[in-house]
Write an enzyme that holds these catalytic residues in place. Structure first.
Site, PDB file in Angstrom:
ATOM      1  N   ASP A   1      41.766  27.746  33.729  1.00 50.58           N
ATOM      2  CA  ASP A   1      42.032  28.886  34.611  1.00 50.58           C
ATOM      3  C   ASP A   1      43.540  29.038  34.737  1.00 50.58           C
ATOM      4  O   ASP A   1      44.289  28.100  34.440  1.00 50.58           O
ATOM      5  CB  ASP A   1      41.388  28.687  35.987  1.00 50.58           C
ATOM      6  CG  ASP A   1      41.062  30.012  36.680  1.00 50.58           C
ATOM      7  OD1 ASP A   1      41.464  31.083  36.170  1.00 50.58           O
ATOM      8  OD2 ASP A   1      40.406  29.980  37.741  1.00 50.58           O
ATOM      9  N   ASP A   2      43.969  30.200  35.174  1.00 52.27           N
ATOM     10  CA  ASP A   2      45.401  30.433  35.339  1.00 52.27           C
ATOM     11  C   ASP A   2      45.946  29.696  36.554  1.00 52.27           C
ATOM     12  O   ASP A   2      47.033  29.125  36.517  1.00 52.27           O
ATOM     13  CB  ASP A   2      45.712  31.926  35.438  1.00 52.27           C
ATOM     14  CG  ASP A   2      44.962  32.656  36.549  1.00 52.27           C
ATOM     15  OD1 ASP A   2      44.024  32.076  37.159  1.00 52.27           O
ATOM     16  OD2 ASP A   2      45.290  33.825  36.810  1.00 52.27           O
TER      17      ASP A   2
ATOM     18  N   ASP B   1      43.940  28.060  43.667  1.00 54.45           N
ATOM     19  CA  ASP B   1      44.572  28.461  44.925  1.00 54.45           C
ATOM     20  C   ASP B   1      43.915  27.708  46.076  1.00 54.45           C
ATOM     21  O   ASP B   1      44.237  26.561  46.345  1.00 54.45           O
ATOM     22  CB  ASP B   1      44.465  29.975  45.079  1.00 54.45           C
ATOM     23  CG  ASP B   1      45.332  30.539  46.193  1.00 54.45           C
ATOM     24  OD1 ASP B   1      45.547  29.846  47.207  1.00 54.45           O
ATOM     25  OD2 ASP B   1      45.786  31.690  46.075  1.00 54.45           O
TER      26      ASP B   1
END
Length: 159
Positions: free
Chosen positions: A92-93, A96
């Protein structure tokens, strides 16, 4: 979520993203993965770059829709995979708050989970990340931005 709630901004250019992915790949190059599972949509571009760098041809996706504004905290799995992640690289980028990461980690408990960027709340859920950023930092990815003309300063002052 609006970027107005964040105290810091981190703008990632296409060049920076590519450099960061290559740095992460240096840490992964000795490993042998069956394939890559990209978490859509943010993980698609990093997964493509990683696939090139590690010469991985088998790429799958996990597709999850999160509802931030209307339905706080709810996730809907639009597409999963038929394995537990053993031997796979999960990409994933960003991690969070960890809501999406937690759901995907439950689906693929044996995958090696990497993100390019990580915030403190979600960091414990991934095996590796390249850059840790503050929780209150808004990361602006290149696919969310457009290049626009900026008028020269001398022209702005004439008005």
């Amino acid at each position: 979520m609006s970027s107005d709630h964040y105290h810091q901004h981190f703008i990632v250019s296409w060049d920076q993203l590519h450099r960061d992915v290559r740095k992460l790949c240096h840490q992964l190059v000795e490993r042998d993965f069956k394939g890559i599972v990209a978490i859509t949509r943010g993980g698609l571009i990093p997964a493509a770059l990683i696939a090139r760098e590690l010469n991985v041809r088998l790429i799958d996706t996990v597709c999850i829709k999160s509802y931030d504004h209307q339905d706080q905290g709810r996730l809907e799995v639009l597409k999963g995979v038929e394995h537990d992640g053993d031997g796979w690289l999960l990409v994933d980028d960003l991690v969070d708050t960890g809501k999406t990461a937690r759901a995907v980690r439950e689906m693929l408990p044996k995958a090696h989970f990497v993100t390019i960027y990580a915030k403190p709340e979600g960091r414990p859920l991934v095996d590796q990340c390249l850059t840790e950023v503050a929780q209150q930092c808004w990361i602006q990815f290149p696919w969310d931005m457009g290049v626009t003309y900026v008028e020269p300063l001398v022209e702005q002052t004439k008005r």
